[in-house]
Design a protein around this motif. Structure first.
Motif, PDB file in Angstrom:
ATOM      1  N   ASP A  30       1.054  -1.145  -0.063  1.00  0.00           N
ATOM      2  CA  ASP A  30      -0.030  -0.154  -0.046  1.00  0.00           C
ATOM      3  C   ASP A  30       0.898   1.327  -0.211  1.00  0.00           C
ATOM      4  O   ASP A  30       1.944   1.115   0.172  1.00  0.00           O
ATOM      5  CB  ASP A  30      -0.769   0.037   1.222  1.00  0.00           C
ATOM      6  CG  ASP A  30      -2.144   0.970   1.192  1.00  0.00           C
ATOM      7  OD1 ASP A  30      -2.347   1.567  -0.073  1.00  0.00           O
ATOM      8  OD2 ASP A  30      -2.930   0.936   2.381  1.00  0.00           O
ATOM      9  N   CYS A  56       4.036   0.435   4.944  1.00  0.00           N
ATOM     10  CA  CYS A  56       3.662  -0.566   3.664  1.00  0.00           C
ATOM     11  C   CYS A  56       4.940  -0.360   2.517  1.00  0.00           C
ATOM     12  O   CYS A  56       5.578   0.776   2.411  1.00  0.00           O
ATOM     13  CB  CYS A  56       2.600  -0.181   3.304  1.00  0.00           C
ATOM     14  SG  CYS A  56       1.248  -0.599   4.348  1.00  0.00           S
ATOM     15  N   GLN A  89      -2.095   7.011  -6.914  1.00  0.00           N
ATOM     16  CA  GLN A  89      -2.751   7.010  -5.767  1.00  0.00           C
ATOM     17  C   GLN A  89      -1.902   7.790  -4.825  1.00  0.00           C
ATOM     18  O   GLN A  89      -2.504   8.471  -3.979  1.00  0.00           O
ATOM     19  CB  GLN A  89      -2.931   5.617  -5.300  1.00  0.00           C
ATOM     20  CG  GLN A  89      -3.447   5.233  -4.133  1.00  0.00           C
ATOM     21  CD  GLN A  89      -3.236   3.823  -3.608  1.00  0.00           C
ATOM     22  OE1 GLN A  89      -2.480   3.191  -4.121  1.00  0.00           O
ATOM     23  NE2 GLN A  89      -4.224   3.400  -2.698  1.00  0.00           N
ATOM     24  N   ARG A 104       0.914   2.457  -8.021  1.00  0.00           N
ATOM     25  CA  ARG A 104       0.449   3.283  -7.045  1.00  0.00           C
ATOM     26  C   ARG A 104       0.806   4.743  -7.073  1.00  0.00           C
ATOM     27  O   ARG A 104       0.685   5.380  -6.164  1.00  0.00           O
ATOM     28  CB  ARG A 104       0.959   2.736  -5.650  1.00  0.00           C
ATOM     29  CG  ARG A 104       0.321   1.143  -5.277  1.00  0.00           C
ATOM     30  CD  ARG A 104       0.497   0.951  -4.017  1.00  0.00           C
ATOM     31  NE  ARG A 104      -0.235  -0.439  -3.550  1.00  0.00           N
ATOM     32  CZ  ARG A 104      -1.223  -0.585  -3.439  1.00  0.00           C
ATOM     33  NH1 ARG A 104      -2.438   0.450  -3.515  1.00  0.00           N
ATOM     34  NH2 ARG A 104      -1.805  -1.785  -3.209  1.00  0.00           N
TER      35      ARG A 104
END
Ligand code: ZN
Length: 244
Positions: free
Chosen positions: A145, A157, A181, A178
């Protein structure tokens, strides 16, 4: 929240084991893009061939004290990846996590304040129980994450940056993984791999190639521009502790 110097998001990368081959294959790419690296090193392996039978990296030379100092002078970071790379449990945690910190500091002459769980996340709960009292400020896992600004530093993470991922999907490499994000949420990406090499990774589920590493850094810089803070994890942990 803005990160250091008003940056909007953060990018880091870590290399577990700290193979000497990073000097040949990855360091030139770091220098080209201005991305600092970070190695997670097993305390007993500093300057020695990796001795963890069954590891894809068995026998590969690990960075020496002098090499680690040279990298530190260029802004690279170091964390502790346990004493022997054994699976961490309540019985061995004092040795593998706590004593490993002092052993790595002694072997390298560098300060160590972050622990990186070896193997997989199964050892995380046992490491967590002893890490803070043992003097660590943060723990890195492989929970996949981004890290938000309010992240629990004892559960950082990391994003695997690999050529392929395990079944049943066998997900393929994505240079954007990611990043959007992190941009949208003001997050911190910590990539994780081991020892990239040209054309074929050492293991497709544990590594990327140098070509993929190059494309990843290029994408981070292209998307991030002046908004991304390129930092190694110790710097980011220190920053978060300073503003909390
Ligand atoms: Zn490892």
């Amino acid at each position: 929240m803005a990160w250091k110097d008003g940056k909007q998001w953060v990018y880091s990368i870590t290399y577990d084991e700290g193979c000497q081959a990073l000097l040949e294959h990855s360091l030139p790419i770091h220098r080209r893009y201005g991305v600092p690296g970070h190695v997670c090193v097993v305390s007993r392996e500093v300057g020695r061939p990796r001795c963890t039978p069954g590891s894809s990296y068995e026998g590969m030379m690990i960075l020496s004290r002098d090499e680690l100092h040279a990298l530190a002078a260029e802004g690279w970071g170091l964390s502790c990846h346990s004493m022997t790379h054994a699976a961490i449990n309540d019985e061995n945690a004092q040795y593998e996590v706590v004593e490993a910190k002092g052993a790595l500091e002694e072997a390298t002459g560098l300060p160590v304040s972050v622990f990186c769980v070896p193997g997989n996340n199964d050892g995380y709960p046992a490491a967590l129980k002893v890490a803070a009292a043992g003097g660590y400020e943060a723990i890195m896992t492989i929970y996949d994450d981004i890290n938000r600004p309010d992240v629990d530093l004892m559960r950082l993470c990391r994003v695997p940056l690999h050529t392929e991922y395990p079944g049943p999907f066998f997900s393929a490499y994505d240079r954007f993984k990611r990043l959007h994000q992190a941009m949208e949420e003001g997050g911190w990406v910590i990539d994780y791999c081991h020892s990239p090499r040209p054309e074929r990774p050492v293991h497709p589920w544990k590594d990327c190639t140098t070509e993929q590493l190059d494309r990843r850094f290029g994408t981070v810089c292209e998307l991030g521009g002046d908004d991304v803070w390129l930092a190694e994890p110790n710097e980011v942990v220190a920053y978060l502790l300073s503003v909390r």
